[in-house]
Enzyme design. Sequence first.
Site, PDB file in Angstrom:
ATOM      1  N   ASP A   1       0.685  -1.167  -0.026  1.00  0.00           N
ATOM      2  CA  ASP A   1      -0.399   0.105   0.548  1.00  0.00           C
ATOM      3  C   ASP A   1       0.844   1.268   0.070  1.00  0.00           C
ATOM      4  OD1 ASP A   1       0.677  -0.375   2.880  1.00  0.00           O
ATOM      5  OD2 ASP A   1      -1.380   0.168   3.522  1.00  0.00           O
TER       6      ASP A   1
ATOM      7  N   CYS B   1      12.848 -12.612   8.461  1.00  0.00           N
ATOM      8  CA  CYS B   1      12.246 -11.428   7.753  1.00  0.00           C
ATOM      9  C   CYS B   1      12.385 -11.410   6.138  1.00  0.00           C
ATOM     10  CB  CYS B   1      13.155 -10.174   8.804  1.00  0.00           C
ATOM     11  SG  CYS B   1      14.021  -9.979   8.826  1.00  0.00           S
TER      12      CYS B   1
ATOM     13  N   CYS C   1      23.028 -12.296   9.705  1.00  0.00           N
ATOM     14  CA  CYS C   1      22.017 -12.502  10.627  1.00  0.00           C
ATOM     15  C   CYS C   1      21.490 -13.548  10.701  1.00  0.00           C
ATOM     16  CB  CYS C   1      20.694 -11.620  10.325  1.00  0.00           C
ATOM     17  SG  CYS C   1      19.249 -11.377  10.434  1.00  0.00           S
TER      18      CYS C   1
ATOM     19  N   CYS D   1      10.844  -5.598   6.221  1.00  0.00           N
ATOM     20  CA  CYS D   1       9.344  -4.330   5.046  1.00  0.00           C
ATOM     21  C   CYS D   1       9.962  -3.230   4.208  1.00  0.00           C
ATOM     22  CB  CYS D   1       8.911  -4.034   5.673  1.00  0.00           C
ATOM     23  SG  CYS D   1       7.936  -2.438   5.454  1.00  0.00           S
TER      24      CYS D   1
END
Length: 98
Positions: free
Chosen positions: A12, A61, A55, A65
């Site tokens: 979005d 993840c 990581c 994002c």
Amino acid sequence: MIEANGDVYPCDFYCLDEYRLGNLADASLRELATSAGAEAFLACQACRREPCATCPYARICNGGCRRQNTCYLTDDGCAYQDVLAQLVPELAHMYGLG
């Protein structure tokens, strides 16, 4: 993100012509989600920084994002990594995995 006219976008925050994946009148949601445009959006190298290389939570993840990484991910550290370091052991304990 699906707009009223059927246009589909990967997020979005990225409802721009350059990120439009297509329209539901022309393709299924599965086709749009696996399209070259969707894959390019997900493969964004801007979402990968130094902390991602080593990581232990990278599979969880997947680089985080794209929009939030402008705030939470730097070459020096990752806020997601800090949260997951606390959360993952707790979840494992709750589910009897560790």
